[in-house]
Motif scaffolding. Structure first.
Motif, short mmCIF file in Angstrom:
data_model
loop_
_atom_site.label_atom_id
_atom_site.label_comp_id
_atom_site.label_asym_id
_atom_site.label_seq_id
_atom_site.Cartn_x
_atom_site.Cartn_y
_atom_site.Cartn_z
N SER A 1 81.93 92.42 -78.29
CA SER A 1 83.31 92.35 -78.79
C SER A 1 83.79 90.90 -78.89
N PRO A 2 83.16 90.13 -79.79
CA PRO A 2 83.58 88.72 -79.91
C PRO A 2 84.82 88.53 -80.78
N PHE A 3 85.14 89.54 -81.61
CA PHE A 3 86.26 89.37 -82.54
C PHE A 3 87.43 90.31 -82.18
N VAL A 4 88.63 89.76 -82.23
CA VAL A 4 89.84 90.57 -82.04
C VAL A 4 90.89 90.07 -83.04
N ASP A 5 91.60 90.99 -83.65
CA ASP A 5 92.66 90.64 -84.61
C ASP A 5 92.17 89.71 -85.72
N GLY A 6 90.93 89.84 -86.08
CA GLY A 6 90.39 89.06 -87.19
C GLY A 6 89.95 87.65 -86.84
N VAL A 7 89.97 87.29 -85.55
CA VAL A 7 89.54 85.93 -85.18
C VAL A 7 88.43 85.99 -84.12
N ASP A 8 87.64 84.92 -84.10
CA ASP A 8 86.62 84.79 -83.07
C ASP A 8 87.31 84.37 -81.78
N THR A 9 87.17 85.19 -80.74
CA THR A 9 87.88 84.94 -79.48
C THR A 9 87.18 83.90 -78.62
N PHE A 10 85.95 83.55 -78.99
CA PHE A 10 85.05 82.70 -78.17
C PHE A 10 84.52 83.48 -76.96
N ASN B 1 76.16 88.21 -80.16
CA ASN B 1 75.54 87.16 -80.97
C ASN B 1 75.16 87.67 -82.35
N TRP B 2 74.70 88.93 -82.39
CA TRP B 2 74.35 89.51 -83.70
C TRP B 2 75.60 89.58 -84.60
N LEU B 3 76.72 90.02 -84.02
CA LEU B 3 77.96 90.13 -84.81
C LEU B 3 78.38 88.76 -85.33
N ARG B 4 78.28 87.75 -84.47
CA ARG B 4 78.65 86.39 -84.90
C ARG B 4 77.69 85.90 -86.00
N GLY B 5 76.43 86.23 -85.84
CA GLY B 5 75.43 85.81 -86.84
C GLY B 5 75.73 86.42 -88.20
N ARG B 6 76.07 87.72 -88.22
CA ARG B 6 76.37 88.37 -89.50
C ARG B 6 77.65 87.80 -90.09
N GLY C 1 83.00 87.09 -93.70
CA GLY C 1 84.07 88.09 -93.73
C GLY C 1 83.75 89.20 -92.74
N LEU C 2 84.80 89.77 -92.12
CA LEU C 2 84.55 90.75 -91.07
C LEU C 2 84.34 92.17 -91.61
N ASN C 3 84.82 92.45 -92.84
CA ASN C 3 84.58 93.79 -93.38
C ASN C 3 83.09 94.08 -93.45
N ASP C 4 82.35 93.08 -93.92
CA ASP C 4 80.89 93.28 -94.05
C ASP C 4 80.22 93.37 -92.69
N VAL C 5 80.76 92.67 -91.70
CA VAL C 5 80.19 92.74 -90.35
C VAL C 5 80.31 94.17 -89.83
N VAL C 6 81.48 94.77 -90.02
CA VAL C 6 81.68 96.15 -89.55
C VAL C 6 80.82 97.12 -90.36
N ARG C 7 80.73 96.86 -91.67
CA ARG C 7 79.89 97.73 -92.53
C ARG C 7 78.45 97.73 -92.00
N GLU C 8 77.95 96.54 -91.66
CA GLU C 8 76.57 96.48 -91.19
C GLU C 8 76.43 97.06 -89.77
N SER C 9 77.50 96.95 -88.99
CA SER C 9 77.46 97.60 -87.66
C SER C 9 77.32 99.11 -87.85
N ALA C 10 78.05 99.65 -88.83
CA ALA C 10 77.95 101.09 -89.11
C ALA C 10 76.56 101.44 -89.60
N GLN C 11 75.99 100.56 -90.42
CA GLN C 11 74.61 100.81 -90.90
C GLN C 11 73.62 100.77 -89.73
N ARG C 12 73.85 99.87 -88.79
CA ARG C 12 72.96 99.81 -87.61
C ARG C 12 73.08 101.09 -86.80
N PHE C 13 74.31 101.55 -86.62
CA PHE C 13 74.50 102.76 -85.83
C PHE C 13 73.82 103.95 -86.52
#
Lengths: 422, 384
Positions: free
Chosen positions: B170-179, B348-353, B359-371
């Motif tokens: 869970s590195p991202f919240v509210d559309g930003v990288d939380t660090f 790290n995978w989420l940050r890499g994608r 863009g975060l929409n694609d990150v979530v799309r690929e997370s769904a594809q992984r699941f």
């Protein structure tokens, strides 16, 4: 009283004009920009007032504003002014058709075959019920009964989209209302083209055109939509996702599709709907999927509904036509609700019925289709199309409320979403 | 026995159970969508792999496996639940994925699920309830007695940072990288009864502590205790609650296997520990793991020094290898070893994608594809 005032102003103006050389001739018509602004403000005010005081969907307010100030009642919006502002309304409806096409996920139909059954049920039952009502009860000829059915069989994409956005609705009932509205509209356009051919053949006995015209419409719209969707994606791939440049690309290519469709006499709204559906289907990289239309298109939508309200033929009102229109709406409602109840898939029955209620709206596309047909056959069309136009007039007021009711009853709206423009 | 504290149900030693909270997504833009109630209402599922149930908001769904004696059993249940959900969601035009937070959803948009319990929760905690739209994995380890459960709850405490680092997604919240590697736990720590289990000697101590909290009007049931690790009397288990939901059910199983092997090791060797001292550093260590993941520096209150989390983890995997072999978990722990060696966390995978897509929409799309086990196929399609 208004004309007396204008006459007085004109004579005063002309008297001064003799001394002041820079004055232009007395403006007979309102400048289109001024008209645009006035319609926007009037629509907004009435819509917001109804929303705030009665809790009605704003769309009803926009339509009422058009009706009240249009040629049927106060006449402040003249027939000429309506013709002048019509391209803006066309653009608004075109963009909404594009948007509903973009929201169509055809892959969903492959995963859920029940939805296909429900869609075919809705399209077939709506057409047949309305056709037989218009033919057997109202007494229209088969061709004009079919025209009435083609015009009124589908739900109203613009009303549905705006109601869903206004209520911030999300959920299965909402998704299915959008899906059936989108597919029903596409089917209505195709059926309309076929019926147009039949009406043409009946009037001129020219069967070649009767056969080729629907093909021209269907294949033409699909070809233009495919080519321009490809072009949009080609350009969008060069730009950052969700950027302003992509928004412009989307709007510009939509306008290009409008232009090409007009050049080739292919229905603009069908073309834009298909372009939207193509974009949703072939954009595997999601290059343009997350890019939304600019918020300004909601302002255009207000103009659209004011124009629709002003275009409704209330001056032709008779109790008989009103009763016939109500009858048409009742059989149409039965067809849509029955289709969902019988074939609405895996949702509980109550929710399937709510989908049936949510797809009741009938508005701009029907009105514009009816006027297109009436324009082609002015001697017959106007009287034959009074029935669907009146049905649209009634549904323009009741439709948004029914759609909203379905969304609220399904528990899919955002609680307390009052105020502001959608 | 204190009222509203059920009797501790004895369960098979070291049996396992896993709960996963999952995200329901719009297929259009991969934002969270409301759909849990309808999804459950339309589901044809006979419960053969465990339960599928509502969570606090309409954009979440929770699955829980049956009680199993082996990690392989958990893997099989989770795979069955995954397949069921992916197919049912597709029928409802919904996508589904793991991950500890949704990277860009707007929490005020969330809708509380219709239920008396959730309404009371919303009434009590206000906006925190909607912000609680975060997604965790809970691991249950079976205990033979209530006293054993209390002992294990305390003994597992120092390993909380390990579970956080391994599951961080869970590195991202509210559309930003939380660090942060795991920003999810920041949403949990807003609740007044979150944190660590206090120093307790046995079940009687726990009952007394609970009665005290109850008489002060702070708790009404054990569900009010949001501890990182807590006993669960109705299941006869100890529940580890700090993991983010991983992006794949494979990692979720590996974490359960780790919990099982570690619990066996602890119960077998009964190491000395000082809960009071651990409590002084617990919050700091938890923060380190949330913030830095595998790069965290843990504070050791006994040796009074800082130790890299990675070092602790490598040492631990070595220590429990014998238990892993006994329990048939070696392959699952090898997966964890690989992750540690290569620092391949879900965060790290989420940050890499995100770095690739911008863009975060694609990150979530690929997370769904992984699941959905479709990620590689989809990536090849895109290349074409």
């Amino acid at each position: 009283m208004l004309s007396e005032g204008i006459l007085l102003a004109r004579s005063g103006w002309e008297a001064i004009q003799e001394r002041l050389f820079f004055l232009p001739p007395f403006p007979d018509q309102l400048d289109s920009l001024a008209l645009f602004s006035l319609l926007l403000v009037i629509g907004l005010l009435v819509g917001e007032w109804l929303r705030a005081h009665l809790g009605w969907p704003k769309v009803i307010g926009y339509v009422l504003a058009g009706t009240l100030f249009g040629p049927s009642f106060l006449g402040w919006i003249s027939i000429e002014a309506l013709a002048q502002i019509r391209p803006v309304a066309d653009a608004a409806l075109g963009l909404l058709m594009l948007e509903i096409g973009r929201r169509l996920n055809l892959r969903w139909l492959f995963h859920n075959k029940d939805l296909l059954r429900a869609t075919f049920g809705d399209i077939a039952l709506s057409f047949l019920f309305i056709f037989f009502f218009a033919y057997l009860v109202v007494g229209l000829t088969p061709a004009w009964a079919a025209a009435a059915a083609a015009v009124t069989m589908a739900s109203a994409p613009a009303v549905v989209l705006i109601t869903v956005e206004e209520a911030s609705a999300q959920g299965q009932v909402t998704e299915r209302i959008i899906l059936h509205t989108a597919l029903g509209s596409a089917a209505a356009f195709i059926v309309f083209a076929i019926v147009l051919g039949v009406v043409h053949a009946e009037n001129s006995h020219d069967w070649l055109n009767a056969v080729v015209h629907p093909l021209w419409v269907g294949i033409g719209a699909q070809a233009i939509a495919w080519l321009i969707a490809r072009l949009a994606l080609l350009v969008a791939n060069l730009l950052p996702k969700k950027s302003l440049a992509q928004v412009f690309t989307l709007v510009a290519t939509a306008l290009l599709a409008v232009g090409v469709a007009r050049m080739l006499a292919v229905p603009v709204f069908l073309t834009l709907f298909m372009m939207g559906a193509m974009l949703a289907l072939i954009d595997t990289n999601k290059s343009l999927s997350y890019t939304n239309l600019p918020d300004g298109h909601w302002l255009l939508a207000i103009i659209l509904f004011v124009v629709v309200g002003a275009s409704l033929p209330w001056q032709d009102f008779t109790w008989l036509v009103a009763a016939q229109a109500l009858g048409l709406l009742v059989v149409r409602a039965l067809a849509k609700i029955a289709a969902q109840a019988w074939a609405g898939g895996n949702l509980p029955l109550v929710k399937r019925l709510l989908v049936g209620v949510g797809i009741q709206p009938l508005s701009a596309t029907a009105v514009f289709m009816a006027y297109e047909l009436a324009g082609l056959y002015p001697e017959i069309g106007r009287s034959a199309l009074t029935l669907p136009l009146f049905a649209a007039a009634i549904m323009d007021l009741a439709g948004p409320a029914l759609c909203r009711l379905a969304l609220v009853r399904a528990g899919e709206t955002k609680k307390g979403s009052n105020g502001g423009i959608v | 026995m204190s009222e509203s504290l059920t009797e501790f149900k004895h369960s098979q030693p070291l049996s396992l159970g896993v709960e996963l909270e999952l995200q329901l997504l719009s297929q259009r833009d991969y934002d969270l969508t409301r759909g849990a109630t309808d999804l459950l209402g339309s589901m044809k599922y006979d419960g053969r792999f465990g339960e599928i149930k509502l969570e606090i908001t309409e954009s979440m769904i929770e699955v829980s496996t049956l009680a199993r004696t082996t990690a392989d059993g958990i893997a099989s249940d989770l795979e069955g639940l995954r397949q069921t959900l992916v197919s049912q969601c597709a029928q409802n035009n919904i996508a589904i994925c793991g991950g500890g937070t949704h990277p860009f959803h707007s929490w005020p948009e969330r809708r509380i699920c219709p239920s008396e319990r959730f309404d009371a929760f919303y009434d009590r905690y206000g906006y925190l309830a909607k912000q609680f739209t975060v997604f965790g994995q809970h691991i249950h380890v079976g205990c033979t007695s209530a006293d054993q459960a209390i002992w294990l709850t305390q003994a597992l405490g120092p390993y909380v940072p390990i579970f956080i680092a391994l599951s961080a997604a869970s590195p991202f919240v509210d559309g930003v990288d939380t660090f942060f590697q795991s920003a999810r736990l920041n949403a949990v720590s807003a609740f007044p009864l979150s944190g660590q289990c206090p120093e307790l000697n046995d079940w009687a101590d726990f009952v007394e502590h609970f009665s005290f909290l109850k008489s002060c009007g702070i708790v009404t049931s054990i569900k009010d205790l949001y501890w990182d690790i807590r006993p669960k009397p109705e299941f006869g288990t100890v529940e580890i609650r700090v993991c983010d939901t991983p992006l794949t059910v494979g990692l979720a199983t590996a974490l359960a296997a780790l919990a099982q092997c570690l619990s066996r090791f602890l119960l077998r060797t009964r190491p000395e520990f000082n809960t009071r001292q651990q409590l002084y550093v617990a919050r700091y260590n938890k923060f380190q793991a949330c913030r830095y993941g595998f790069d965290a520096m843990l504070s050791d209150p006994v040796r009074r020094q800082q130790i890299p989390l990675k070092e602790v983890l490598v040492e631990l995997l070595d220590l429990i290898s014998e238990d892993a072999e006994e329990l048939g978990c070696t392959a699952w722990l090898d997966q964890i070893k690989d992750a540690v060696d290569n620092k391949t966390s879900d965060a790290n995978w989420l940050r890499g994608r995100h770095a690739i897509h911008k863009g975060l929409n694609d990150v979530v799309r690929e997370s769904a594809q992984r699941f959905a086990n479709m990620f590689n196929m989809a990536a090849e399609d895109e290349k074409r």
